[in-house]
Design a protein around this motif. Structure first.
Motif, PDB file in Angstrom:
ATOM      1  N   ALA A 199     -17.437 -58.348 -18.951  1.00  0.00           N
ATOM      2  CA  ALA A 199     -15.912 -57.859 -18.506  1.00  0.00           C
ATOM      3  C   ALA A 199     -15.500 -58.652 -17.714  1.00  0.00           C
ATOM      4  O   ALA A 199     -15.832 -59.326 -16.863  1.00  0.00           O
ATOM      5  CB  ALA A 199     -16.810 -56.783 -17.616  1.00  0.00           C
ATOM      6  N   ALA A 259     -10.579 -59.761 -16.180  1.00  0.00           N
ATOM      7  CA  ALA A 259      -9.572 -58.782 -15.733  1.00  0.00           C
ATOM      8  C   ALA A 259      -8.894 -60.138 -17.343  1.00  0.00           C
ATOM      9  O   ALA A 259      -9.288 -60.656 -17.182  1.00  0.00           O
ATOM     10  CB  ALA A 259      -8.764 -59.444 -14.468  1.00  0.00           C
ATOM     11  N   ASP A 260      -7.784 -59.524 -16.995  1.00  0.00           N
ATOM     12  CA  ASP A 260      -6.957 -60.170 -18.971  1.00  0.00           C
ATOM     13  C   ASP A 260      -7.016 -61.205 -18.042  1.00  0.00           C
ATOM     14  O   ASP A 260      -6.742 -61.783 -19.123  1.00  0.00           O
ATOM     15  CB  ASP A 260      -6.346 -58.673 -18.785  1.00  0.00           C
ATOM     16  CG  ASP A 260      -4.347 -59.172 -18.052  1.00  0.00           C
ATOM     17  OD1 ASP A 260      -5.177 -58.811 -16.431  1.00  0.00           O
ATOM     18  OD2 ASP A 260      -3.867 -59.618 -18.181  1.00  0.00           O
ATOM     19  N   PRO A 269     -13.143 -53.352 -20.560  1.00  0.00           N
ATOM     20  CA  PRO A 269     -11.897 -54.005 -19.466  1.00  0.00           C
ATOM     21  C   PRO A 269     -12.504 -53.663 -18.093  1.00  0.00           C
ATOM     22  O   PRO A 269     -13.707 -52.582 -17.885  1.00  0.00           O
ATOM     23  CB  PRO A 269     -11.129 -52.233 -19.745  1.00  0.00           C
ATOM     24  CG  PRO A 269     -11.223 -51.755 -21.097  1.00  0.00           C
ATOM     25  CD  PRO A 269     -12.246 -52.621 -21.329  1.00  0.00           C
ATOM     26  N   THR A 287     -12.272 -52.786 -14.869  1.00  0.00           N
ATOM     27  CA  THR A 287     -11.678 -51.612 -13.671  1.00  0.00           C
ATOM     28  C   THR A 287     -12.328 -51.002 -12.036  1.00  0.00           C
ATOM     29  O   THR A 287     -11.770 -49.848 -12.016  1.00  0.00           O
ATOM     30  CB  THR A 287     -11.766 -50.312 -14.330  1.00  0.00           C
ATOM     31  OG1 THR A 287     -12.714 -49.524 -14.369  1.00  0.00           O
ATOM     32  CG2 THR A 287     -10.760 -49.668 -16.288  1.00  0.00           C
ATOM     33  N   PHE A 297      -7.028 -53.098 -10.149  1.00  0.00           N
ATOM     34  CA  PHE A 297      -7.787 -52.539 -11.225  1.00  0.00           C
ATOM     35  C   PHE A 297      -7.806 -51.094 -11.214  1.00  0.00           C
ATOM     36  O   PHE A 297      -7.600 -50.302 -12.535  1.00  0.00           O
ATOM     37  CB  PHE A 297      -8.972 -53.088 -11.401  1.00  0.00           C
ATOM     38  CG  PHE A 297      -9.110 -54.685 -11.330  1.00  0.00           C
ATOM     39  CD1 PHE A 297      -8.106 -55.238 -12.376  1.00  0.00           C
ATOM     40  CD2 PHE A 297     -10.068 -55.490 -11.191  1.00  0.00           C
ATOM     41  CE1 PHE A 297      -7.571 -56.526 -12.427  1.00  0.00           C
ATOM     42  CE2 PHE A 297     -10.065 -56.703 -11.019  1.00  0.00           C
ATOM     43  CZ  PHE A 297      -8.539 -57.491 -12.249  1.00  0.00           C
ATOM     44  N   ASN A 303      -2.143 -52.183 -13.759  1.00  0.00           N
ATOM     45  CA  ASN A 303      -3.504 -53.130 -13.683  1.00  0.00           C
ATOM     46  C   ASN A 303      -4.199 -54.061 -14.542  1.00  0.00           C
ATOM     47  O   ASN A 303      -5.019 -54.310 -15.055  1.00  0.00           O
ATOM     48  CB  ASN A 303      -4.413 -51.867 -14.262  1.00  0.00           C
ATOM     49  CG  ASN A 303      -4.143 -51.629 -15.889  1.00  0.00           C
ATOM     50  OD1 ASN A 303      -2.899 -52.451 -16.272  1.00  0.00           O
ATOM     51  ND2 ASN A 303      -4.741 -50.198 -15.519  1.00  0.00           N
ATOM     52  N   GLN A 304      -2.435 -55.078 -14.413  1.00  0.00           N
ATOM     53  CA  GLN A 304      -2.965 -56.535 -15.646  1.00  0.00           C
ATOM     54  C   GLN A 304      -2.159 -57.005 -15.027  1.00  0.00           C
ATOM     55  O   GLN A 304      -0.971 -57.108 -14.556  1.00  0.00           O
ATOM     56  CB  GLN A 304      -2.124 -55.860 -16.726  1.00  0.00           C
ATOM     57  CG  GLN A 304      -4.138 -55.311 -17.357  1.00  0.00           C
ATOM     58  CD  GLN A 304      -3.050 -55.338 -19.584  1.00  0.00           C
ATOM     59  OE1 GLN A 304      -1.961 -55.173 -19.631  1.00  0.00           O
ATOM     60  NE2 GLN A 304      -3.807 -54.862 -19.812  1.00  0.00           N
TER      61      GLN A 304
END
Length: 321
Positions: free
Chosen positions: A101, A103-104, A131, A133, A211, A237-238
Motif C-alpha cells: 500500500a 500513495a500514487d 490503494p 486511503t 486520502f 486523493n492523488q
C-alpha cells in the motif's frame, strides 16, 4: 504449574493468535482447525490460570498477562527457529507475491527501481499495489490485506516509537527518510515571483490532497492554531492529479518536496517555502510481525531501506522498531 509439564506446542498456538489477533487466521497460519486452536488456548489458560485472550467483536483482546508474556515467548521461539533452521534464501528462486500500500506518488518514486531489481534478480516475485486511503494502515496489516505499507503515518509512527501502544504490538516500523512540505504552484502563478506571505497564502484558493476525502488536513490545523484559515476549492486523493490541476490553474497546494517530481509536471511547477512552520514529513514502512522473519519479505524491506540510503538523507537509524 511446573514448566516440566508444560506442552510447548501451546506456546506456538499462543504466539500465532497474538500475532494474528484472530482465531481463524491463527488456525490457517498453523494449519489447524479453529476448534483445535480454541482447545489449545483453553489448555494454556488452565495451565497459566489466566484468560490470556478475551473475545471481542473484532477478534480477540489480550489480557495484561498475555501482553507481558508474548514478547518473551516470541523471542524464545525466534531463537529456537533460528537454531534449528538456519536461514537460507535465494532471491532468484523465490516465488511469491507481495501486496503493498502506497500513495500514487510514493509508488511512482519507488516502483521503477524496484521493478528493475525484480526483473534482474528475482524474476518470480510479483507485486500487487493496493490503494492507500488512510494515514493509519494498521488494520490493513492486521487483516492481511497488505504485506507492507509505505508512507507518511505520523500518528502510528509516534505511537510505535514512543511506546504508546501495548508492549505486544504486532506492527513493526522502520523510518526510510525525512522530507519537508512546500507550497506548489504553476510557474506563471501571480505569486510565483513574490515573497509568499501568510496573508497572500491564506487569500489564495487551494487544492488539498486527502486520502480519506476529508476537506481538512495538517495545514488547516496549523493555520487554525494561528487563528487563520484558507479556502479549499478542491480536494483530491492523488498527488498526480494534484500536480496536473495545479499546473493548469491558480490553485496552490502543499506537497512533500520529494514527491513533486512524481507528479510528472516538474517543468510546469515551482515550489516555495511555506510562510509558517510545519512538521517534517517522515516516510516509514510498516509491516506485521507475521512477516518479520519471512526471507522474501526481509529482502523486500532491505531493498527499500537500501534505496532510501542511496536517494535520501536518513535520520537516526534508531527509529527502527
Amino acid at each position: 504449574m511446573s514448566f516440566l509439564t508444560l506442552d510447548l506446542n501451546l506456546l506456538r498456538v499462543f504466539d500465532a493468535v497474538m500475532t494474528e489477533q484472530n482465531l481463524t487466521r491463527a488456525a490457517s497460519r498453523l494449519a489447524m482447525t479453529q476448534p483445535a486452536v480454541s482447545n489449545a488456548l483453553k489448555r494454556l489458560r488452565d495451565t497459566l490460570n489466566d484468560e490470556l485472550l478475551i473475545r471481542t467483536a473484532h477478534g480477540v483482546k489480550p489480557t495484561q498477562h498475555a501482553e507481558e508474556l508474548w514478547p518473551v515467548v516470541r523471542r524464545a521461539l525466534t531463537d529456537l527457529e533460528t537454531a534449528i533452521t538456519p536461514e537460507t534464501f535465494d532471491v532468484s528462486r523465490a516465488h511469491t507475491t507481495f501486496q503493498m500500500a502506497m500513495a500514487d506518488a510514493t509508488a511512482a518514486l519507488w516502483l521503477p527501481g524496484l521493478v528493475r531489481t525484480i526483473e534482474r534478480d528475482a524474476p518470480q516475485l510479483n507485486l500487487r499495489m493496493v490503494p492507500l486511503t488512510t494515514r493509519d494502515p494498521r488494520q490493513m496489516l492486521l487483516r492481511g490485506d497488505v504485506d507492507l505499507a509505505v508512507g507518511f503515518f505520523p500518528g502510528v509512527a509516534a505511537q510505535l516509537a514512543g511506546g504508546q501502544t501495548t508492549s505486544a504490538s504486532p506492527i513493526h516500523h522502520e523510518r526510510l527518510y525525512t522530507g519537508e512540505y512546500v507550497c506548489v504552484m504553476h510557474k506563471n502563478h501571480p505569486l510565483a515571483n513574490q515573497v509568499l506571505t501568510l496573508d497572500n497564502y491564506c487569500a489564495s484558493h487551494h487544492l488539498l490532497v486527502s486520502f480519506s476525502g476529508r476537506a481538512h488536513g495538517l495545514i488547516d490545523e496549523t493555520l487554525a492554531a494561528m487563528g487563520r484559515e484558507r479556502r479549499i476549492l478542491l480536494t483530491v486523493n492523488q498527488f498526480f492529479t494534484a500536480g496536473r490541476v495545479v499546473a493548469s490553474s491558480d490553485l496552490l497546494t502543499v506537497l512533500p518536496r520529494h514527491l513533486i517530481g512524481a507528479t510528472g509536471m516538474t517543468e510546469e511547477l515551482v515550489a516555495r517555502e511555506l510562510p509558517f512552520p510545519t512538521p517534517a514529513v517522515h516516510v516509514d514502512m510498516l509491516w506485521h510481525e507475521r512477516d518479520s522473519r519471512n526471507p522474501a519479505h526481509k529482502w523486500l524491506r532491505g531493498h527499500l531501506s537500501e534505496t532510501a540510503h542511496e536517494k535520501f538523507s536518513l535520520i537516526d537509524p534508531e527509529d527502527e522498531d
